[in-house]
Design an enzyme around this catalytic site. Structure first.
Site, PDB file in Angstrom:
ATOM      1  N   GLU A   1       0.858  -1.196   0.000  1.00 15.49           N
ATOM      2  CA  GLU A   1       0.000   0.000   0.000  1.00 15.49           C
ATOM      3  C   GLU A   1       0.886   1.234   0.000  1.00 15.49           C
ATOM      4  O   GLU A   1       2.031   1.196   0.454  1.00 15.49           O
ATOM      5  CB  GLU A   1      -0.924  -0.060   1.238  1.00 15.49           C
ATOM      6  CG  GLU A   1      -1.691   1.198   1.574  1.00 15.49           C
ATOM      7  CD  GLU A   1      -2.733   1.589   0.531  1.00 15.49           C
ATOM      8  OE1 GLU A   1      -2.449   1.508  -0.679  1.00 15.49           O
ATOM      9  OE2 GLU A   1      -3.812   2.044   0.939  1.00 15.49           O
ATOM     10  N   ASP A   2       0.351   2.344  -0.499  1.00 11.65           N
ATOM     11  CA  ASP A   2       1.144   3.575  -0.548  1.00 11.65           C
ATOM     12  C   ASP A   2       1.265   4.227   0.827  1.00 11.65           C
ATOM     13  O   ASP A   2       2.369   4.445   1.314  1.00 11.65           O
ATOM     14  CB  ASP A   2       0.538   4.559  -1.571  1.00 11.65           C
ATOM     15  CG  ASP A   2      -0.910   4.919  -1.267  1.00 11.65           C
ATOM     16  OD1 ASP A   2      -1.575   4.203  -0.488  1.00 11.65           O
ATOM     17  OD2 ASP A   2      -1.403   5.926  -1.813  1.00 11.65           O
TER      18      ASP A   2
ATOM     19  N   ASP B   1      -3.035   6.407   6.400  1.00 12.09           N
ATOM     20  CA  ASP B   1      -3.374   7.744   6.905  1.00 12.09           C
ATOM     21  C   ASP B   1      -4.307   7.532   8.099  1.00 12.09           C
ATOM     22  O   ASP B   1      -3.842   7.344   9.225  1.00 12.09           O
ATOM     23  CB  ASP B   1      -4.012   8.539   5.761  1.00 12.09           C
ATOM     24  CG  ASP B   1      -4.355   9.961   6.120  1.00 12.09           C
ATOM     25  OD1 ASP B   1      -3.901  10.422   7.180  1.00 12.09           O
ATOM     26  OD2 ASP B   1      -5.084  10.624   5.358  1.00 12.09           O
TER      27      ASP B   1
ATOM     28  N   ARG C   1       0.642  11.597 -10.223  1.00 19.14           N
ATOM     29  CA  ARG C   1       1.057  10.208  -9.955  1.00 19.14           C
ATOM     30  C   ARG C   1       2.356   9.857 -10.685  1.00 19.14           C
ATOM     31  O   ARG C   1       3.113   9.003 -10.254  1.00 19.14           O
ATOM     32  CB  ARG C   1      -0.016   9.220 -10.426  1.00 19.14           C
ATOM     33  CG  ARG C   1      -1.300   9.231  -9.627  1.00 19.14           C
ATOM     34  CD  ARG C   1      -2.135   8.021 -10.015  1.00 19.14           C
ATOM     35  NE  ARG C   1      -3.528   8.128  -9.631  1.00 19.14           N
ATOM     36  CZ  ARG C   1      -4.012   7.810  -8.446  1.00 19.14           C
ATOM     37  NH1 ARG C   1      -3.220   7.395  -7.486  1.00 19.14           N
ATOM     38  NH2 ARG C   1      -5.301   7.916  -8.192  1.00 19.14           N
TER      39      ARG C   1
ATOM     40  N   PHE D   1       0.227  16.578   3.108  1.00 20.85           N
ATOM     41  CA  PHE D   1      -0.344  15.881   1.950  1.00 20.85           C
ATOM     42  C   PHE D   1       0.728  15.794   0.889  1.00 20.85           C
ATOM     43  O   PHE D   1       1.313  16.796   0.494  1.00 20.85           O
ATOM     44  CB  PHE D   1      -1.580  16.613   1.421  1.00 20.85           C
ATOM     45  CG  PHE D   1      -2.379  15.732   0.508  1.00 20.85           C
ATOM     46  CD1 PHE D   1      -3.338  14.868   1.028  1.00 20.85           C
ATOM     47  CD2 PHE D   1      -2.132  15.717  -0.859  1.00 20.85           C
ATOM     48  CE1 PHE D   1      -4.058  14.012   0.194  1.00 20.85           C
ATOM     49  CE2 PHE D   1      -2.832  14.861  -1.696  1.00 20.85           C
ATOM     50  CZ  PHE D   1      -3.799  14.010  -1.166  1.00 20.85           C
TER      51      PHE D   1
HETATM   52  P1  IMP Z   1      -6.621   5.869   4.897  1.00 20.17           P
HETATM   53  O1  IMP Z   1      -7.087   7.190   5.466  1.00 20.17           O
HETATM   54  O2  IMP Z   1      -5.533   5.264   5.765  1.00 20.17           O
HETATM   55  O3  IMP Z   1      -7.785   4.934   4.690  1.00 20.17           O
HETATM   56  O4  IMP Z   1      -5.952   6.161   3.501  1.00 20.17           O
HETATM   57  C1  IMP Z   1      -6.730   6.168   2.338  1.00 20.17           C
HETATM   58  C2  IMP Z   1      -5.929   6.502   1.121  1.00 20.17           C
HETATM   59  O5  IMP Z   1      -5.813   7.909   1.035  1.00 20.17           O
HETATM   60  C3  IMP Z   1      -4.494   6.018   1.019  1.00 20.17           C
HETATM   61  O6  IMP Z   1      -4.373   4.708   0.537  1.00 20.17           O
HETATM   62  C4  IMP Z   1      -3.919   6.983   0.008  1.00 20.17           C
HETATM   63  O7  IMP Z   1      -4.089   6.490  -1.312  1.00 20.17           O
HETATM   64  C5  IMP Z   1      -4.731   8.233   0.239  1.00 20.17           C
HETATM   65  N1  IMP Z   1      -3.897   9.241   0.913  1.00 20.17           N
HETATM   66  C6  IMP Z   1      -3.754   9.462   2.238  1.00 20.17           C
HETATM   67  N2  IMP Z   1      -2.884  10.448   2.462  1.00 20.17           N
HETATM   68  C7  IMP Z   1      -2.455  10.845   1.231  1.00 20.17           C
HETATM   69  C8  IMP Z   1      -1.520  11.842   0.782  1.00 20.17           C
HETATM   70  O8  IMP Z   1      -0.861  12.549   1.562  1.00 20.17           O
HETATM   71  N3  IMP Z   1      -1.361  11.940  -0.563  1.00 20.17           N
HETATM   72  C9  IMP Z   1      -2.028  11.170  -1.469  1.00 20.17           C
HETATM   73  N4  IMP Z   1      -2.896  10.239  -1.091  1.00 20.17           N
HETATM   74  C10 IMP Z   1      -3.116  10.076   0.247  1.00 20.17           C
HETATM   75 MG    MG Z   2      -3.890   4.100  -1.500  1.00 20.80          MG
END
Ligand code: IMP
Ligand code: MG
Length: 190
Positions: A99-100, A103, A165, A152
């Site tokens: 996963e990237d 958050d 991207r 971000f």
């Molecule tokens: P979650 O809040 O952990 O569920 O993250 C959801 C998704 O939001 C991640 O998989 C990312 O793809 C995207 N995301 C969260 N923070 C960032 C950021 O700083 N830049 C780009 N995408 C983000």
């Molecule tokens: Mg993601």
């Protein structure tokens, strides 16, 4: 948020070095045991491609899931859209999710719960970025590239409204806010 400027946070070279180190950790853990590596589309595409190319074991299969999160006006939490599931059986296999970013942790809490129902032998998580500030769940990554407190970021697969991207480095996005000229990303070490 209007994008005002992009500031490099992690260079392509730093990312390359960190990815190689993570691949070594992954090799050390799994050895020659069969491993299914799952890419979370879209944002993890570059990290995934670089990780699997750096693995030394030949016993790797790959699969893909697609998750996206979106906000609804009447709910405080983000909703998760799960639009593509894995195609291979995970029963009795070592499974590693790529996963990237973690958050809030909502996406990975959902995905790990979902994949656990497929009875894998083990289920682990590798993330490029562990972003701490907004965490709402207890999900923990087994392999972490970089830790960020907040901010971000875009590039290397990560987007803002589907832009950026393709960039090889990772950048912090600064929004246009008249009285806010501070640094958005505080870089921490793992
Ligand atoms: P979650 O809040 O952990 O569920 O993250 C959801 C998704 O939001 C991640 O998989 C990312 O793809 C995207 N995301 C969260 N923070 C960032 C950021 O700083 N830049 C780009 N995408 C983000
Ligand atoms: Mg993601």
């Amino acid at each position: 948020m209007n994008v005002q400027s992009l500031t490099v946070v992690f260079t392509a070279q730093e990312i390359r070095e960190r990815v190689a180190a993570l691949a070594t950790q992954i090799d050390d853990l799994y050895g020659d045991a069969p491993l299914t590596v799952i890419c979370v589309l879209k944002s993890a595409c570059m990290f995934f491609a670089d990780i699997v190319r750096n693995l030394r074991t030949s016993n790797v299969t790959v699969d893909f899931v697609r998750l996206s999160s979106y906000s609804m006006a009447d709910t405080p939490r983000e909703s998760i859209l799960f639009s593509h599931d894995v195609e291979e059986s995970l029963e009795g296999k070592h499974v590693l999710i790529i996963e990237d970013i973690i958050d809030t942790g909502q996406s990975m809490e959902f995905l790990m719960g979902h994949l656990a129902t497929r009875n894998p032998l083990s289920l682990r998580l590798a993330v490029l970025i562990d972003k701490k500030e907004r965490r709402q769940t207890a999900v923990k990554a087994d392999f972490v590239g970089f830790v960020l407190q907040e901010g971000f970021i875009v590039g290397y697969g990560l987007d803002y409204a589907e832009q950026f991207r393709h960039l090889p480095d990772i950048y912090a996005v600064e929004p246009v806010e008249p009285n806010n000229r501070g640094t958005l990303c505080e870089k921490l070490t793992v």
